[in-house]
Motif scaffolding. Structure first.
Motif, PDB file in Angstrom:
ATOM      1  N   ASN A  77      -0.365  29.074   1.628  1.00  0.00           N
ATOM      2  CA  ASN A  77       0.983  28.532   1.404  1.00  0.00           C
ATOM      3  C   ASN A  77       0.921  27.204   0.644  1.00  0.00           C
TER       4      ASN A  77
ATOM      5  N   MET B 257      -4.964  37.137  -2.788  1.00  0.00           N
ATOM      6  CA  MET B 257      -3.804  37.831  -3.346  1.00  0.00           C
ATOM      7  C   MET B 257      -4.135  39.267  -3.745  1.00  0.00           C
TER       8      MET B 257
ATOM      9  N   GLU C  62       0.069  27.916  -3.021  1.00  0.00           N
ATOM     10  CA  GLU C  62       1.227  28.361  -3.801  1.00  0.00           C
ATOM     11  C   GLU C  62       2.049  27.174  -4.292  1.00  0.00           C
TER      12      GLU C  62
ATOM     13  N   TYR D 271      -8.029  32.067  -3.638  1.00  0.00           N
ATOM     14  CA  TYR D 271      -6.630  32.470  -3.746  1.00  0.00           C
ATOM     15  C   TYR D 271      -6.510  33.804  -4.491  1.00  0.00           C
TER      16      TYR D 271
ATOM     17  N   LYS E  86       2.399  25.843  -8.227  1.00  0.00           N
ATOM     18  CA  LYS E  86       3.725  25.652  -8.814  1.00  0.00           C
ATOM     19  C   LYS E  86       3.895  24.247  -9.387  1.00  0.00           C
TER      20      LYS E  86
END
Length: 369
Positions: free
Chosen positions: A75, A124, A78, A120, A82
Motif C-alpha cells: 500500500n 502484483m 502504491e 512490487y 504515484k
C-alpha cells in the motif's frame, strides 16, 4: 537448531512479538516523529509520542504474519509510485514460474528501492516476493533490523572481523541462499556487488559468485551444476532520475580530489529516505533469462554472462542519452534533463553527467562488439 536464526527473516509466529517490541522502542517512535513532523517544536515530542504509538497500535493490530506486513508495504509502495514516478514498467516478468525459487542477481542503484520495485512487480504478478540480502552496515539501529527482517530481509555480515570469522559468515550465507532456493523454493534478491554502483557502471563482483558456490562446493558438486541449481536471473533496474545522484557525486568527487571520504553516522539511513521520497521519473525493471551453465565452467565465465544480461537489458532513459550528448558538448536531447542539470552544483557537473552517461556507454560496447 535453527542454523540461520541470526540472519534469516522473521517467521510468521514471530511477527506479533516483534511489532509489540517496536511500539516500546523510543528510537523507532522518535524516528517516525522526526520523519513525519520535522518542524514541530521539541516540547511537543511527549504528546506526539503517545499519538504515534496509538496510530501504530491500530495499524499493527491487523498484522498477524509476514504477508499481512508486506500487504501494508505494498500500500505504501502504491502511494510512493504515484507521488515519485512518472511510470513503472516491468519487462520479462512473464517468463517466471511461480513454482520455482529464483536467485535474482541485480544491478544496484538505490539501497531500499531496488529490491522494493522487484518485490512490487512480483507481488502484483501473483509471484512470491523475495528474501532480500541486506548488509549489517545498514542495521546499526536495532529497530531498522527488525523492520527489514519483517519485510523478508536476511543479513549479510559485512562487519565480520578476521579471515576465519569472515569465511564462516560467507559459508552460512551461502548455505542459507542455497537452502532457500533448493529446499524451500523461495526467491532471493541480492546485488551484483557490495554497495551501489555510484558511477553508473554495473559490474558483478566475482566474490559474490564464489560465495554462492561455497556450500555446494563442500558437497563436491561441480560449479556448473551448482549454479544451475540456483536458477540465477540477472535483473536490470533503470531510473530516469536518481534521487541520490548529487549525494553520490559529492562522495565520488571528494574521493577523487582528496583520496578519502568519511560517511556520517546515519548517512545510509538518509540515503534510504531520500531514495524513497525523491523524484525518479520513469522506472524500468527488466528480468533477464535464467542462466544456463552450458559453456560456463568458472566463476569468471558466470560473471561475464551476468554482466552481459544486466548491461544489454538495461533500459536506456532520455536522461542517459542527454548526459551522453552533453559530455560531447552537444545540447541535451531532453529538455527536462537540461533543467535538472541546472540544479546541479558546478563542481559536480561532470561527475553527474558521467553517472548518467555510463549505462549507455556500457551498452554500446556490447552492441559494437
Amino acid at each position: 537448531m535453527d542454523q540461520f536464526h541470526d540472519i534469516r527473516p522473521y517467521n510468521d509466529d514471530e511477527v506479533v512479538g516483534v511489532l509489540q517490541n517496536l511500539l516500546q522502542t523510543p528510537d523507532f517512535i522518535n524516528t517516525i516523529i522526526g520523519f513525519r513532523f520535522p518542524n514541530w517544536p521539541t516540547f511537543l515530542r511527549g504528546p506526539l509520542s503517545l499519538l504515534v504509538k496509538m496510530a501504530l497500535k491500530r495499524q499493527f493490530s491487523g498484522i498477524r504474519n509476514v504477508r499481512d506486513f508486506q500487504t501494508g508495504v505494498a500500500n505504501y509502495m502504491e502511494r510512493m509510485i504515484k507521488n515519485t514516478t512518472s511510470d513503472v514498467e516491468y519487462r520479462g516478468i512473464d517468463k517466471l514460474n511461480k513454482n520455482v525459487g529464483y536467485l535474482f542477481l541485480s544491478n544496484h542503484r538505490d539501497i531500499a528501492m531496488d529490491p522494493a520495485f522487484v518485490n512490487y512487480g512480483l507481488y502484483m504478478a501473483g509471484l512470491d516476493t523475495v528474501r532480500i540480502a541486506i548488509g549489517d552496515n545498514l542495521l546499526r539501529r536495532p529497530f531498522v533490523s527488525d523492520l527489514m527482517r519483517l519485510n523478508k530481509s536476511f543479513i549479510v555480515k559485512r562487519s565480520a572481523n578476521g579471515i576465519r570469522e569472515m569465511m564462516a559468515a560467507f559459508g552460512q550465507l551461502s548455505s542459507y541462499i542455497t537452502h532457500s532456493i533448493t529446499k524451500e523454493h523461495c526467491n532471493i534478491w541480492i546485488a551484483q556487488k557490495e554497495g551501489r554502483a555510484k558511477d553508473g557502471v554495473d559490474q558483478t563482483d566475482p566474490a559474490i559468485i564464489k560465495m554462492f558456490y561455497m556450500s555446494q562446493k563442500k558437497e563436491k558438486i561441480a560449479f556448473p551444476e551448482a549454479m544451475a541449481n540456483l536458477n540465477v536471473v540477472p535483473v536490470s533496474i533503470s531510473y530516469e532520475y536518481d534521487p541520490c545522484a548529487f549525494d553520490k557525486a559529492r562522495e565520488l568527487h571528494q574521493k577523487s580530489t582528496t583520496g578519502n571520504y568519511e560517511k556520517a553516522e546515519f548517512e545510509d539511513i538518509d540515503s534510504i529516505k531520500n531514495g524513497i521520497v525523491g523524484q525518479k521519473g520513469k522506472v524500468v525493471v527488466t528480468f533477464g533469462d535464467v542462466i544456463t551453465t552450458e559453456g560456463i565452467e568458472t566463476p569468471e565465465d558466470f560473471v561475464a554472462e551476468v554482466d552481459r544480461q544486466v548491461v544489454t537489458h538495461y533500459a536506456i532513459q532520455p536522461s542517459n542519452e542527454s548526459a551522453f550528448a552533453m559530455q560531447q558538448g552537444l545540447p541535451a536531447t531532453d529538455s527536462a534533463f537540461e533543467v535538472y542539470m541546472q540544479t546541479c552544483p558546478e563542481a559536480l557537473r561532470e561527475t553527474v553527467l558521467a553517472m548518467y552517461a555510463n549505462p549507455l556507454k556500457q551498452k554500446q560496447k556490447y552492441i559494437n562488439v
